[in-house]
Enzyme design. Sequence first.
Site, PDB file in Angstrom:
ATOM      1  N   THR A  18       0.835  -1.193   0.000  1.00 33.59           N
ATOM      2  CA  THR A  18       0.000   0.000   0.000  1.00 33.59           C
ATOM      3  C   THR A  18       0.871   1.245   0.000  1.00 33.59           C
ATOM      4  O   THR A  18       0.402   2.325  -0.272  1.00 33.59           O
ATOM      5  CB  THR A  18      -0.936   0.046   1.202  1.00 33.59           C
ATOM      6  N   ARG A  22       8.870   1.214  -3.792  1.00 35.81           N
ATOM      7  CA  ARG A  22       9.946   2.035  -3.223  1.00 35.81           C
ATOM      8  C   ARG A  22      11.294   1.448  -3.570  1.00 35.81           C
ATOM      9  O   ARG A  22      11.539   0.275  -3.334  1.00 35.81           O
ATOM     10  CB  ARG A  22       9.812   2.101  -1.700  1.00 35.81           C
ATOM     11  N   SER A 113       7.853   8.401   1.836  1.00 32.33           N
ATOM     12  CA  SER A 113       7.470   8.744   3.210  1.00 32.33           C
ATOM     13  C   SER A 113       8.605   9.372   4.010  1.00 32.33           C
ATOM     14  O   SER A 113       9.154  10.382   3.611  1.00 32.33           O
ATOM     15  CB  SER A 113       6.915   7.504   3.903  1.00 32.33           C
ATOM     16  N   HIS A 114       8.979   8.733   5.107  1.00 34.99           N
ATOM     17  CA  HIS A 114       9.962   9.308   6.020  1.00 34.99           C
ATOM     18  C   HIS A 114      11.391   8.923   5.672  1.00 34.99           C
ATOM     19  O   HIS A 114      12.316   9.293   6.384  1.00 34.99           O
ATOM     20  CB  HIS A 114       9.631   8.830   7.432  1.00 34.99           C
ATOM     21  N   LYS A 126       3.082   5.537  -5.671  1.00 37.77           N
ATOM     22  CA  LYS A 126       1.945   4.653  -5.405  1.00 37.77           C
ATOM     23  C   LYS A 126       0.689   5.182  -6.071  1.00 37.77           C
ATOM     24  O   LYS A 126       0.567   6.378  -6.354  1.00 37.77           O
ATOM     25  CB  LYS A 126       1.729   4.467  -3.907  1.00 37.77           C
ATOM     26  N   ASP A 277       6.193  14.070   8.898  1.00 36.28           N
ATOM     27  CA  ASP A 277       7.250  13.367   8.169  1.00 36.28           C
ATOM     28  C   ASP A 277       7.406  13.865   6.729  1.00 36.28           C
ATOM     29  O   ASP A 277       6.787  14.863   6.335  1.00 36.28           O
ATOM     30  CB  ASP A 277       7.021  11.854   8.213  1.00 36.28           C
ATOM     31  N   ASP A 279       6.313  13.103   3.746  1.00 34.21           N
ATOM     32  CA  ASP A 279       5.150  13.324   2.878  1.00 34.21           C
ATOM     33  C   ASP A 279       3.931  13.821   3.646  1.00 34.21           C
ATOM     34  O   ASP A 279       2.834  13.898   3.086  1.00 34.21           O
ATOM     35  CB  ASP A 279       4.813  12.054   2.103  1.00 34.21           C
ATOM     36  N   ASP A 281       2.166  12.576   6.318  1.00 31.15           N
ATOM     37  CA  ASP A 281       1.072  11.775   6.864  1.00 31.15           C
ATOM     38  C   ASP A 281       1.282  11.351   8.316  1.00 31.15           C
ATOM     39  O   ASP A 281       0.342  10.929   8.980  1.00 31.15           O
ATOM     40  CB  ASP A 281       0.723  10.576   5.953  1.00 31.15           C
ATOM     41  N   ARG A 282       2.513  11.460   8.822  1.00 30.87           N
ATOM     42  CA  ARG A 282       2.741  11.098  10.231  1.00 30.87           C
ATOM     43  C   ARG A 282       2.774  12.346  11.112  1.00 30.87           C
ATOM     44  O   ARG A 282       2.988  13.449  10.613  1.00 30.87           O
ATOM     45  CB  ARG A 282       4.069  10.356  10.388  1.00 30.87           C
ATOM     46  N   THR A 344      -1.614  -4.224  11.065  1.00 34.13           N
ATOM     47  CA  THR A 344      -0.767  -3.055  10.820  1.00 34.13           C
ATOM     48  C   THR A 344      -0.898  -2.599   9.362  1.00 34.13           C
ATOM     49  O   THR A 344      -0.974  -3.422   8.459  1.00 34.13           O
ATOM     50  CB  THR A 344       0.689  -3.434  11.133  1.00 34.13           C
ATOM     51  N   GLU A 363      -2.416   4.438  14.378  1.00 34.04           N
ATOM     52  CA  GLU A 363      -1.418   3.403  14.620  1.00 34.04           C
ATOM     53  C   GLU A 363      -0.385   3.943  15.600  1.00 34.04           C
ATOM     54  O   GLU A 363      -0.150   5.151  15.660  1.00 34.04           O
ATOM     55  CB  GLU A 363      -0.705   3.044  13.320  1.00 34.04           C
ATOM     56  N   GLU A 364       0.286   3.010  16.284  1.00 38.59           N
ATOM     57  CA  GLU A 364       1.321   3.411  17.236  1.00 38.59           C
ATOM     58  C   GLU A 364       2.504   4.065  16.538  1.00 38.59           C
ATOM     59  O   GLU A 364       3.304   4.735  17.160  1.00 38.59           O
ATOM     60  CB  GLU A 364       1.785   2.210  18.073  1.00 38.59           C
ATOM     61  N   SER A 365       2.617   3.864  15.234  1.00 42.86           N
ATOM     62  CA  SER A 365       3.769   4.351  14.478  1.00 42.86           C
ATOM     63  C   SER A 365       3.576   5.799  14.009  1.00 42.86           C
ATOM     64  O   SER A 365       3.939   6.136  12.893  1.00 42.86           O
ATOM     65  CB  SER A 365       4.019   3.428  13.295  1.00 42.86           C
ATOM     66  N   LYS A 376      -3.459   8.679   6.430  1.00 46.09           N
ATOM     67  CA  LYS A 376      -3.203   9.316   7.711  1.00 46.09           C
ATOM     68  C   LYS A 376      -2.792  10.751   7.433  1.00 46.09           C
ATOM     69  O   LYS A 376      -2.372  11.070   6.330  1.00 46.09           O
ATOM     70  CB  LYS A 376      -2.183   8.540   8.529  1.00 46.09           C
ATOM     71  N   ARG A 496       9.964  -6.299  15.465  1.00 43.35           N
ATOM     72  CA  ARG A 496       9.338  -5.295  16.326  1.00 43.35           C
ATOM     73  C   ARG A 496       8.687  -6.011  17.502  1.00 43.35           C
ATOM     74  O   ARG A 496       7.935  -6.968  17.308  1.00 43.35           O
ATOM     75  CB  ARG A 496       8.270  -4.520  15.576  1.00 43.35           C
TER      76      ARG A 496
HETATM   77  C1  G1P Z   1       5.445   0.581   9.498  1.00 41.93           C
HETATM   78  C2  G1P Z   1       4.554   0.853  10.679  1.00 41.93           C
HETATM   79  C3  G1P Z   1       3.100   0.755  10.256  1.00 41.93           C
HETATM   80  C4  G1P Z   1       2.833   1.728   9.097  1.00 41.93           C
HETATM   81  C5  G1P Z   1       3.824   1.461   7.978  1.00 41.93           C
HETATM   82  C6  G1P Z   1       3.682   2.483   6.851  1.00 41.93           C
HETATM   83  O1  G1P Z   1       5.216  -0.731   8.995  1.00 41.93           O
HETATM   84  O2  G1P Z   1       4.816  -0.051  11.737  1.00 41.93           O
HETATM   85  O3  G1P Z   1       2.284   1.059  11.358  1.00 41.93           O
HETATM   86  O4  G1P Z   1       1.533   1.585   8.612  1.00 41.93           O
HETATM   87  O5  G1P Z   1       5.162   1.526   8.477  1.00 41.93           O
HETATM   88  O6  G1P Z   1       3.885   3.794   7.290  1.00 41.93           O
HETATM   89  P1  G1P Z   1       6.116  -2.024   9.386  1.00 41.93           P
HETATM   90  O7  G1P Z   1       7.543  -1.680   9.038  1.00 41.93           O
HETATM   91  O8  G1P Z   1       5.973  -2.226  10.863  1.00 41.93           O
HETATM   92  O9  G1P Z   1       5.553  -3.156   8.592  1.00 41.93           O
HETATM   93 ZN    ZN Z   2       4.720   9.239   5.484  1.00 46.40          ZN
END
Ligand code: G1P
Ligand code: ZN
Length: 543
Positions: A18, A22, A113-114, A126, A277, A279, A281-282, A344, A363-365, A376, A496
């Site tokens: 999703t 990359r 992303s980050h 994407k 971050d 892009d 979204d965080r 996740t 999400e916790e992330s 997000k 993790r």
């Molecule tokens: C990580 C984060 C997850 C987030 C994803 C994309 O994925 O843990 O919550 O949705 O990046 O930003 P993971 O590397 O754990 O699969």
């Molecule tokens: Zn991002």
Amino acid sequence: MAVIIKSTTPFEGQRPGTSGLRKKVKVFQQPGYLENFVQSVYDVIGDFSGSTLVVGGDGRYYNKEAIQIILKMAAANGFGRVLVGRDGILSTPAASCVIRKYEAYGGLILSASHNPAGPDEDFGIKYNIGSGGPAPEGVTEAIFARTENISEYKILEVDDIALEKIGVTQIGEMQVEVIDPVTDYAELMQSIFDFDAIRELLSGDFRMAFDAMHAVTGPYARVILEEMLGAPDGTVINGIAMDDFGGGHPDPNLTYAEELVDMMYGEHAPDFGAASDGDGDRNMILGSHFFVTPSDSLAILAANARLIPGYTDGIAGVARSMPTSAAVDRVAERLGIDCYETPTGWKFFGNLMDADKVTLCGEESFGTGSSHVREKDGPWAVLFWLNILAVRRVSVEEIVKEHWMLYGRNYYSRHDYEGVDAVAAEEMMAYLRSRFEKLPGNNFGERIVKACDDFSYTDPVDQSVSSGQGIRVLFEDGSRIVFRLSGTGTEGATVRIYIESFEHDPERHGMDAQEALSDLIEAAAIISRLQEFTGRSEPTVIT
Ligand code: G1P
Ligand code: ZN
């Protein structure tokens, strides 16, 4: 202005998740590489002739070159119109907003992303569907399959299209409309939050800092916070977007948003600090000398939603990823709304929102969002907090502590072991699975194991099943340990381990999380034989 059909060879794709495809910039720069992916998208997404495509990215290195290719190929493939952010810029949530607002067929978002940016760093692309959300698995699988047998792509032979000014250019049969990247998104924010109340808050003694980390949210934050909401100039730090993000790692957490963290824990710390971050979204939320965990932040947004004009009627339900702490579950229980526990990744929230089952999710992330878009949304979360602060007029710390008083505190931490040998990591997970029957009833200190399983999710909307989503060790007192392998890491495997316990007693809310969780952290190492399998005894990142 001829449509050229160029022959090309299939490439060793990477199954786009999703988060899309990359790779290193150098990989994308190979002749035909980006073209293969883009043509594969255009080949499988259905009949879009004459419709609108949205294109934009986080401004990282190669963004502009990629956009020229995408536009010329969109024209050659029959799109009627492309909406593209000025200079090729659109944050991920803004792209989602624009796709929805203009009822586009879909969009192509350019970002990694980050991850760091620059000639030797990462690039990504994407496809998002008409709802504004990431393409579902069926679509990404079809794109992937197409990349493996593609033989040609179509591109219009024209000069580069000017993207520096708002306006419309015709190329072939297609219109390229350059839009302001911020306006539509800012209007959406204005329709959700009480800008007057926030403006008043920011005009008093209240001080805030927003760290854009030299990435895409710089222009968004400058317009929304400084121009529209009247925050003093300089509120946005690292606000100049650069194509290498200033050489930094734009991930808003306590490790990478160093400048902001130093400021927020320094002598004259502002009242509120936030970062987003690469892009956009965080998000990370801080008070003066105080860090709000993303899990707590989601719970607090849910508990205070009625204070926000966009959510005064209440929220339909909430959703969190399985490893995210259960803090929001307690809020949902009190509000009498449903709480969904998903695997996740952001894609699972989209279905729930489209079916009006949830309004807020996270999400916790460091990802939080709502049904206003299908991604997000970092700046949205920041404005949500500002709106709460403008209404309640107490400090961030007071809001969080009062929340713990009412609901109890979910102590929470995530330990990452990066760059672990991939085989060893799989073996450790297999070993854990082999112990599902044996662990229940065993005690680790005071805590007794109640159950173990591998998380499986049945989507309540389309009934699709996602299994093997992370190993849970659940204790009788409500605490738990979750083990999963990252799906986004690039080198080896990332293990993790998510650790959580619940503390009702306010007298015990003041502990450091690592200290409060120390016995569970030890238990995690024993249960998984982590050191034996991976050779590691300390995590590489703790959040
Ligand atoms: C990580 C984060 C997850 C987030 C994803 C994309 O994925 O843990 O919550 O949705 O990046 O930003 P993971 O590397 O754990 O699969
Ligand atoms: Zn991002």
